[in-house]
Scaffold this motif. Sequence first.
Motif, short mmCIF file in Angstrom:
data_model
loop_
_atom_site.label_atom_id
_atom_site.label_comp_id
_atom_site.label_asym_id
_atom_site.label_seq_id
_atom_site.Cartn_x
_atom_site.Cartn_y
_atom_site.Cartn_z
N ILE A 1 0.84 -1.20 0.00
CA ILE A 1 0.00 0.00 0.00
C ILE A 1 0.88 1.25 0.00
N GLU B 1 -7.56 -5.49 -4.32
CA GLU B 1 -7.89 -4.07 -4.17
C GLU B 1 -7.41 -3.33 -5.42
N LEU C 1 -8.32 3.13 -1.33
CA LEU C 1 -9.08 2.16 -0.53
C LEU C 1 -10.56 2.56 -0.45
N TYR D 1 -6.85 -3.82 5.40
CA TYR D 1 -7.47 -2.52 5.07
C TYR D 1 -8.66 -2.76 4.16
#
Lengths: 138, 411
Positions: B153, B255, B261, B379
């Motif tokens: 991330i 993702e 996010l 997340y």
Amino acid sequence: MNQLADRYDEGLVGGKLLIQYCDACGRPTMYPKWRCPSCFSDSLSFREAQGTGTLYSLTVQYFTAPTAFADQQPYALGIVRLTEGVQLLARLVPEEDGGWSRYRMDGPVEFCPVPPQPATDKGPTAGRPCAWFWLPRT
Amino acid sequence: MDNAVFVGIGELPSGRYPDRNFMGDLVAAGHLALKDAGLTPRDVDTLVLIPCLHSFIDQADLVFSRVVEELGLNKAVKSQFMVHSGGSTSDNAVRVAGSLLCAGEAETVLILQAERWGSAPVEAMIDSLSFNGIPLDWEVPAGQNFNAIGALITARYMHETGSTPEDMAGICVALRKWAKLNPNAMYRDKTLTIEQILASKMVCEPLHAMECPMMADGAVGLVMSTPELAARRDQESVRIVGTGGCVSHYSLGQETDLARLGWPKAAEMAYDASGWGPDDVQLAEVYDSYAAVMAIAFEGLGLCKLGEGARFIAGGETSPGGSLPSNTNGGLLSAGHTGVGGGTALLAEGVRQLLGRAGPERQLPDVRRALIGGTGGSYMDAQVMMLERVARGTGGVPPTKAAGAAKGAAT
């Protein structure tokens, strides 16, 4: 019995990256699922991926790997966006000098059919393969 | 959630406390929270338990009512159960408890959390985490783990925003400034500089050792009740003005927007529900297990310009004396990562600040409105809660409605 993971793993062991396609709506899905997440059909089939894509993100793990992977450190993980429009987490093949300095985010990568390293024989997924990618061969 | 308010909080110091005990900490935090609210266990009708990650056996004790016995509440509480969504559990526990209060299913709820991560064997915890929230079928075989998730991330966030290693390290330094004012913080006594961070060993590129959260023991209790009861009990209270949430993925590899996010969607929902805008937020307590996670949330929440999250926080805007004080307990990165409890500690700090009970060193003057942001697993979700201090005696009823109710009573 885990039909999805077993079938996906069989592909990897045979040097193939498999993508699941819905027989009803034709859409690809990753990771494999029990029903199509778009049209909810339960009829899905695996097809071999082209094996091309771009690197979305990457990291090189030097420390704090799970113990089953400790002796493989350093190793690189990347998220790959396949040409087919789906993505996955994969291991990245080290370059000749053992590093990963030529890998670039948004740069091209290709599926590596023969992993340079065997699957770990420890931990909860001992012996299970994973997908490997490398830089395009010139 | 017009019929739910916070009326008390309790917390034990976070860090490594081998001489403390899991159940002992839970009970202590519960009694502290109830005392803070001016109550005793006898006032509680519902117990909501936040899971621990250090031990399956201890977690089973939570599920199967040990706390009821420990608090002397056999045959006195109506229900007790666990809520679990990893790091965002406290947000969802409040969502559940608040809904029960609003539905008339509960009147006084005690939410409890304790974790023994700091005193548990580190390797065993890393191993258990590597298949707790990470797909065993698809990502564990590649060697996925939580530092790698944070790194993937962070790498993408830095790539998209042009944030530098100094910017990212600067977030950790900003958090440490608050921790030094928090007697409950794990790193209350240790200064931290950007140079130290960048000189620490590379753990998971681009994360250095000092950018990875340190596992800690900790315990938090929260008491929730209804505005009517709070008024009758003459308690200070904090109301929930609105919430929003977005579950974006399970596997990090799925993702599609690592640098955003679920925050933009959760934020829009929470701002709509509360009628607030980003300018109404006077205090933010946002999940920060890695610096990028906090920066991404700030951008999605509209608390700073898009792409500027890291520079905003590193630049001092959220530090003591800054324009938007945030993570005033030091956050997970400096107060300690108490597993599922990291978000609980941030929530408790938000409520504590709004109740005016944060102590002379870090209490913010005149703070009335706070935003709480949480996220769990890889997340996988973004949870947003808008909280507002309520004047004693009005019992949490919004001013307009309180006026209406008074008029109704007069006629």
